[in-house]
Design an enzyme around this catalytic site. Structure first.
Site, short mmCIF file in Angstrom:
data_model
loop_
_atom_site.label_atom_id
_atom_site.label_comp_id
_atom_site.label_asym_id
_atom_site.label_seq_id
_atom_site.Cartn_x
_atom_site.Cartn_y
_atom_site.Cartn_z
N ARG A 37 33.09 33.92 34.12
CA ARG A 37 34.04 33.02 33.48
C ARG A 37 33.74 32.78 32.00
NH1 ARG A 37 37.06 31.58 37.57
NH2 ARG A 37 36.05 31.75 39.60
N HIS A 67 31.65 44.94 37.15
CA HIS A 67 32.93 44.22 37.14
C HIS A 67 33.03 43.39 35.86
CE1 HIS A 67 36.36 41.88 38.35
NE2 HIS A 67 36.38 42.34 39.59
N TYR A 70 36.45 37.71 34.73
CA TYR A 70 37.83 37.37 35.10
C TYR A 70 38.64 36.85 33.91
CZ TYR A 70 36.21 37.35 39.96
OH TYR A 70 35.69 37.68 41.18
N HIS A 107 40.30 43.62 35.95
CA HIS A 107 41.63 43.16 36.35
C HIS A 107 42.56 43.44 35.17
CE1 HIS A 107 39.83 40.02 39.36
NE2 HIS A 107 39.42 41.26 39.59
N GLU A 142 41.90 47.54 38.75
CA GLU A 142 41.88 47.03 40.12
C GLU A 142 43.30 46.71 40.58
OE1 GLU A 142 38.95 44.02 40.91
OE2 GLU A 142 39.71 43.66 42.94
N ASP A 176 41.51 47.18 46.20
CA ASP A 176 40.97 46.00 46.86
C ASP A 176 41.83 45.72 48.10
OD1 ASP A 176 40.70 43.15 47.55
OD2 ASP A 176 39.45 43.00 45.75
N HIS A 179 43.66 42.40 48.14
CA HIS A 179 44.72 42.36 47.12
C HIS A 179 45.95 43.17 47.53
CE1 HIS A 179 41.54 41.40 43.76
NE2 HIS A 179 41.54 40.53 44.75
N HIS A 211 37.26 47.93 47.25
CA HIS A 211 36.73 46.59 47.52
C HIS A 211 37.14 46.22 48.95
CE1 HIS A 211 36.48 45.15 43.05
NE2 HIS A 211 35.45 45.89 43.42
N ASP A 224 45.52 36.20 47.21
CA ASP A 224 44.17 36.60 46.77
C ASP A 224 43.09 35.58 47.14
OD1 ASP A 224 41.92 37.69 45.62
OD2 ASP A 224 42.67 37.65 43.56
N HIS A 226 39.80 35.79 49.52
CA HIS A 226 39.02 36.71 50.35
C HIS A 226 38.47 36.00 51.58
CE1 HIS A 226 37.99 39.27 46.52
NE2 HIS A 226 39.27 38.97 46.61
N GLU A 256 33.24 41.98 48.81
CA GLU A 256 33.32 40.80 47.93
C GLU A 256 33.75 39.62 48.79
OE1 GLU A 256 36.51 42.43 45.45
OE2 GLU A 256 35.10 42.40 43.77
ZN ZN Z 1 40.27 39.01 44.76
FE FE Z 2 38.21 42.94 44.17
FE FE Z 3 38.04 41.97 41.04
#
Ligand code: ZN
Ligand code: FE
Ligand code: FE
Length: 277
Positions: A37, A67, A70, A107, A142, A176, A179, A211, A224, A226, A256
């Protein structure tokens, strides 16, 4: 051979991640290049990287997935935010060369009301600024759930980004499961159909990583969230089909899911037990 791992904390460096991966029964893993973040990246310790690379080779690791944070939004309406995205991407890609031949997942972004077409244009523009001919990393878009104004909710949107990238050979896709399921692709009842569609629109040769996440919400919910493997709306049977699908053979599968390390080790064991050699 099933290549599987999970997301790990990068706070103790590369060798620590490699050792943790082995402890959990993994032969790949994923980590954030920096605070997910925030913007700060820890300096790379060349000695740690050298030890890790030797360890990874000895253990037979397959490419690991880095990764991006975000907060990165290459298609923001604000030039300042887009500039931060470009700088972060460029800096991350430079750092990735310490571990050559890796995968860097991000992303695509949120178009924040500018429309998907403009979002796609801005994302490709950013990539065209940061990709270099001599880099050894493959950059992965992704697949997204499509919450809010997320770009990448459909295979067509990802294809449109790829079409506008000049150094396309540096690009791939990370699928993913949570997703795509939340985006409305029926991987539970029609995995074959979804992968055929992926091949038709993007090309399976572009698929570089998976993912593995179950979902808390119904297909098409665009949420979204998980869930642990087998405890969500995708379900264990579907994951058994996914890890055994011929089109996905050999790819790195990364968990994840909401787990501590014991939970991850258990999921890795469970999925390995479902893999048909
Ligand atoms: Zn996600
Ligand atoms: Fe993912
Ligand atoms: Fe991701």
């Amino acid at each position: 051979m099933l290549h599987i791992g999970c997301h790990l904390s990068s706070s103790k460096g590369f060798l620590a991640m490699g050792k943790e991966a082995v402890r959990l029964g993994a032969d790949t893993f994923q980590y954030f290049t920096r605070n997910p973040r925030g913007s700060k990246a820890k300096a790379i310790d060349p000695q740690d990287v050298a030890r890790y690379l030797a360890f990874a080779q000895e253990q037979g690791f397959v490419p690991v997935v880095a990764h991006a944070p975000y907060t990165l939004n290459a298609c923001s309406a604000e030039e300042k935010t887009r500039e931060f995205a470009r700088q972060t991407l460029a800096d991350d890609l430079q750092r990735m060369e310490y571990t050559p031949g890796g995968l860097y997942n991000f992303h695509p972004g949120s178009h924040v009301g500018q429309g998907a077409e403009e979002g796609i244009r801005l994302i490709a523009q950013a990539l065209n600024e940061v990709l270099t001919p001599d880099m050894t990393t493959t950059v992965l878009l992704e697949t997204m759930a499509g919450k809010g104004t997320e770009v990448g909710r459909s295979f067509e949107e990802l294809r449109a980004i790829l079409d506008q990238v000049e150094l396309r050979e540096k690009m791939g896709v990370c699928l993913d499961t949570c997703h795509v399921h939340d985006a409305g692709y029926d991987i539970v009842h029609n995995l074959d159909g979804v992968l055929t569609e992926f091949d038709r629109v993007i090309g399976l040769e572009r698929l570089k990583a998976i993912h593995l996440n179950d979902s808390m919400n119904p297909a098409g919910s665009r949420k979204d969230r998980h869930q642990k493997i087998g405890e969500g709306t995708i379900g264990l049977d579907a994951f058994a089909e996914i890890i055994n699908h011929p089109a996905l053979r050999g790819l790195p599968f990364v968990l994840e899911t909401p787990n501590d390390s014991d939970g991850y080790a258990a999921e890795i064991r469970l999925l390995r037990s479902l893999f048909r050699e």
